[in-house]
Design a protein around this motif. Structure first.
Motif, short mmCIF file in Angstrom:
data_model
loop_
_atom_site.label_atom_id
_atom_site.label_comp_id
_atom_site.label_asym_id
_atom_site.label_seq_id
_atom_site.Cartn_x
_atom_site.Cartn_y
_atom_site.Cartn_z
N MET A 36 0.82 -1.21 0.00
CA MET A 36 0.00 0.00 0.00
C MET A 36 0.86 1.26 0.00
SD MET A 36 -2.94 1.22 2.72
CE MET A 36 -1.75 1.55 4.03
N LEU A 37 1.90 1.28 0.83
CA LEU A 37 2.76 2.46 0.91
C LEU A 37 3.47 2.73 -0.41
CD1 LEU A 37 4.31 2.15 4.48
CD2 LEU A 37 2.79 3.97 3.64
N ALA A 38 3.81 1.67 -1.15
CA ALA A 38 4.46 1.87 -2.45
C ALA A 38 3.53 2.62 -3.40
CB ALA A 38 4.86 0.52 -3.04
N GLU A 39 2.25 2.29 -3.38
CA GLU A 39 1.31 3.00 -4.25
C GLU A 39 1.04 4.41 -3.74
OE1 GLU A 39 -0.81 0.08 -7.12
OE2 GLU A 39 -2.18 0.75 -5.54
N ILE A 40 1.08 4.60 -2.44
CA ILE A 40 0.95 5.95 -1.89
C ILE A 40 2.10 6.83 -2.35
CG2 ILE A 40 1.10 7.28 0.25
CD1 ILE A 40 -0.58 5.06 1.57
N GLU A 41 3.32 6.31 -2.24
CA GLU A 41 4.49 7.10 -2.63
C GLU A 41 4.46 7.45 -4.12
OE1 GLU A 41 6.56 8.55 -0.60
OE2 GLU A 41 5.39 7.65 1.01
N ALA A 42 3.84 6.60 -4.93
CA ALA A 42 3.77 6.86 -6.37
C ALA A 42 2.90 8.07 -6.71
CB ALA A 42 3.25 5.62 -7.10
#
Length: 311
Positions: A175-181
């Motif tokens: 989830m955090l990876a998509e947030i950072e994107a």
């Protein structure tokens, strides 16, 4: 006398800029709600789940357990039905377990569907990420020697943290990876979810000393979000976990039941630089533990609803 005759032009411009900002500030009510197996397990009609959302005056809701039980090989999509009954928009997160509904227009999503982008009538946009992390093993039960999902019992806080990381860390990181994107866009970001894990801010020395929790534990899922510069909305507004425990799990048992443990596992997180928190309320079955009461209450989880002003 006209304001322009009194104030220097530079000061007048600043005043008008601030006034324009205040006039156009948008408030959004964000809700996290585990509806308990598509709203079916509580034995209430779908209209009672709708009643909870209406009572919360929510604008956007991250739903968990959004599908019902399997009947003839099909699990009813309760999130789609709720959106239809409310006259709202619906985003299927594609996992038969989570969905997002809102009165606002949906304009985008992230590739793995953790996040949904909304547009307000003013044209302002924000993101909401919704999660339902692994329910087992459940570490508070493991520490308290409460049998659940055939999980082994644990003795120490360190063992509990390791077990929690093994269960949910990969989901949090995904989830955090998509947030950072999308974070570089500069839009406000909310996170809703049933984390199936208590917050790092609640299992404190003070809470342990009064018997609220059996140990002092820095639970990793919420700690990872704090490290990613998100704030736990409820605990930000109510920083004392002893005076305001905010329990969302569970409505089904008494708080002194030795075969259970009450906790706060349902959350709204937000990016503090992009929003101003106005309120945080628990929605549930009785006034002793809920700010907004709905009876009969259709879920085994209390919900949380947060009002925030978009900066």
């Amino acid at each position: 006398m006209p304001l322009a005759r009194i104030l220097p032009s530079a000061l007048l411009s600043a005043v008008l800029l601030v006034a324009a900002h205040v006039a156009h500030a948008e408030s959004v009510r964000v809700m996290s709600f585990n509806i308990w197996v598509g709203g079916e397990s509580g034995g209430q009609p779908t209209e009672q789940t709708v009643a909870v959302i209406k009572a919360a005056r929510a604008d956007v809701v991250g739903l968990q357990e959004s599908h019902g039980r399997e009947h003839d090989g099909v699990r009813r999509d309760a999130a789609a039905l709720l959106a239809k009954q409310l006259g709202w928009n619906y985003f299927d997160q594609g996992d038969d377990d989570t969905g997002v509904i809102s009165r606002y227009k949906i304009v985008g999503s992230t590739p793995k569907k953790w996040g949904v982008e909304f547009e307000l009538p003013t044209g302002e946009r924000f993101w909401l990420f919704n999660a339902h992390f692994a329910h087992a093993p459940y570490q508070p039960y493991q520490l308290l020697k409460i049998p659940y999902a055939d999980a082994p019992f644990l003795e120490t806080a360190e063992e509990a943290v390791k077990s929690a990381r093994d269960a949910r860390e990969s989901q949090v990181k995904s989830m955090l990876a998509e947030i950072e994107a999308v974070r570089g866009e500069g839009k406000p970001i909310f996170i809703t979810g049933d984390f199936n894990e208590p917050p790092a801010l609640d299992w404190t020395e003070a809470a342990h000393a009064v018997g609220l929790h059996p140990a002092v534990v820095c639970w990793p899922a919420t700690a990872m979000l704090q490290e990613a510069r998100f704030v736990d909305a409820y605990r930000t507004l109510y920083p004392d976990p002893v005076q305001q425990p905010g329990f969302t799990w569970t409505v089904l048992t008494a708080e002194d039941d030795p075969a259970d443990h009450h906790d706060r596992i349902d959350f709204v997180f937000a990016t503090p630089k992009d929003i101003e928190l106005k309120s945080a309320e628990i929605v549930g079955e009785r006034s002793e533990r809920a700010d907004i009461v709905v009876t009969p209450y259709p879920s085994d989880h209390r919900a949380v609803v947060v009002e925030a002003e978009l900066k």
